[in-house]
Motif scaffolding. Structure first.
Motif, short mmCIF file in Angstrom:
data_model
loop_
_atom_site.label_atom_id
_atom_site.label_comp_id
_atom_site.label_asym_id
_atom_site.label_seq_id
_atom_site.Cartn_x
_atom_site.Cartn_y
_atom_site.Cartn_z
N UNK A 1 -14.58 -0.07 19.56
CA UNK A 1 -15.80 0.20 20.38
C UNK A 1 -16.25 1.95 20.28
N UNK A 2 -17.58 1.72 20.34
CA UNK A 2 -18.34 3.23 20.01
C UNK A 2 -19.28 3.61 21.15
N UNK A 3 -19.58 4.74 21.33
CA UNK A 3 -20.57 5.11 22.13
C UNK A 3 -21.03 6.44 21.65
N UNK A 4 -22.30 6.70 21.59
CA UNK A 4 -23.06 7.79 20.81
C UNK A 4 -22.26 8.13 19.44
N UNK A 5 -21.77 7.11 18.64
CA UNK A 5 -21.00 7.60 17.47
C UNK A 5 -19.75 7.82 17.39
N UNK A 6 -19.10 8.07 18.89
CA UNK A 6 -17.79 8.48 19.16
C UNK A 6 -16.89 7.08 19.47
N UNK A 7 -15.99 7.08 18.79
CA UNK A 7 -15.17 5.89 19.15
C UNK A 7 -14.51 6.05 20.39
N UNK B 1 -26.92 0.41 30.51
CA UNK B 1 -26.68 1.42 31.49
C UNK B 1 -26.16 2.86 30.94
N UNK B 2 -25.92 3.04 29.83
CA UNK B 2 -25.45 4.31 29.29
C UNK B 2 -26.63 4.97 28.61
N UNK B 3 -26.59 6.29 28.44
CA UNK B 3 -27.77 6.99 27.85
C UNK B 3 -27.84 6.78 26.39
N UNK B 4 -26.49 6.67 25.81
CA UNK B 4 -26.47 6.66 24.14
C UNK B 4 -26.45 5.14 23.55
N UNK B 5 -26.15 5.06 22.44
CA UNK B 5 -25.91 3.85 21.84
C UNK B 5 -24.56 3.24 21.98
N UNK B 6 -24.27 2.14 22.31
CA UNK B 6 -23.11 1.54 22.39
C UNK B 6 -23.24 0.08 21.56
N UNK B 7 -22.00 0.12 20.76
CA UNK B 7 -21.82 -0.72 19.85
C UNK B 7 -20.33 -1.13 19.69
N UNK C 1 -23.34 2.38 12.90
CA UNK C 1 -21.89 2.28 12.55
C UNK C 1 -22.00 3.14 10.96
N UNK C 2 -22.65 2.79 10.19
CA UNK C 2 -22.81 3.32 8.98
C UNK C 2 -24.28 3.47 8.49
#
Length: 181
Positions: free
Chosen positions: A82-88, A62-68, A141-142
């Protein structure tokens, strides 16, 4: 000595049996209580990890960026970032204590690998909610990614405490998972 003095000199066999039986019952109750406490902590960890997997799948679709998410062992516990668009978005969420251990498996990793401080990175595909391959998830992540098992998927996470364990079984093609004993 009179007959009365000798009669009170020690314990009878029946008294000793009763005392030993009471001690055995007491130890059994204490042992079961400790086992139950560890089992409850393990079950709570399984519940929290499974809950996060569900949230991450929905967020990825549902979000526009990558979630992991990254699950790892540190300082005597199991933690989640938890990260979204490379931001914790959340870091250091404790999901398990020092008595908890997590082992992860992939398709060819039949022996299992303990979680460790690097941990694992789990991500979902945006278009259909399926799991990303291990290498794809790590690359989020890396940037160097994970060369080991890079082309495979995580197949299960086994969470243990004492003699109890539960597995979160992952189905890569659908992004679904289930908890088994």
């Amino acid at each position: 000595m009179s007959g009365k003095a000798c009669k009170n000199a020690g314990y009878t066999l029946m008294e000793m049996i009763v005392v030993v039986a009471l001690l055995a019952v007491g130890l059994a109750i204490v042992g079961m209580s400790v086992s139950t406490i560890f089992s409850l902590e393990m079950k709570q960890c399984v519940k929290e990890v499974a809950g996060e997997l569900g949230k991450q799948k929905v967020a990825a679709m549902t979000r526009s960026g990558e979630v992991y998410m990254r699950l790892y062992e540190s300082d005597g516990g199991i933690y989640l970032d938890k990260y979204e668009n490379d931001v914790p978005t959340e870091q250091g969420v404790k999901v398990g204590g020092a008595k908890i251990s997590v082992t992860w498996y992939s398709g060819s990793n039949t022996a299992g690998t303990p979680l460790g401080p690097d941990g694992i990175v789990i991500a979902f595909n945006k278009n259909n909610g399926s799991f990303k391959k291990i290498g794809q998830a790590w690359a989020l992540y890396d940037s160097f990614g994970s060369p080991i098992y890079a082309a495979e998927y995580y197949s299960k996470l086994v969470i243990q405490s004492g003699g109890s364990s539960r597995a979160i079984v992952l189905w890569p093609d659908t992004g679904k998972f289930s908890i088994s004993s």
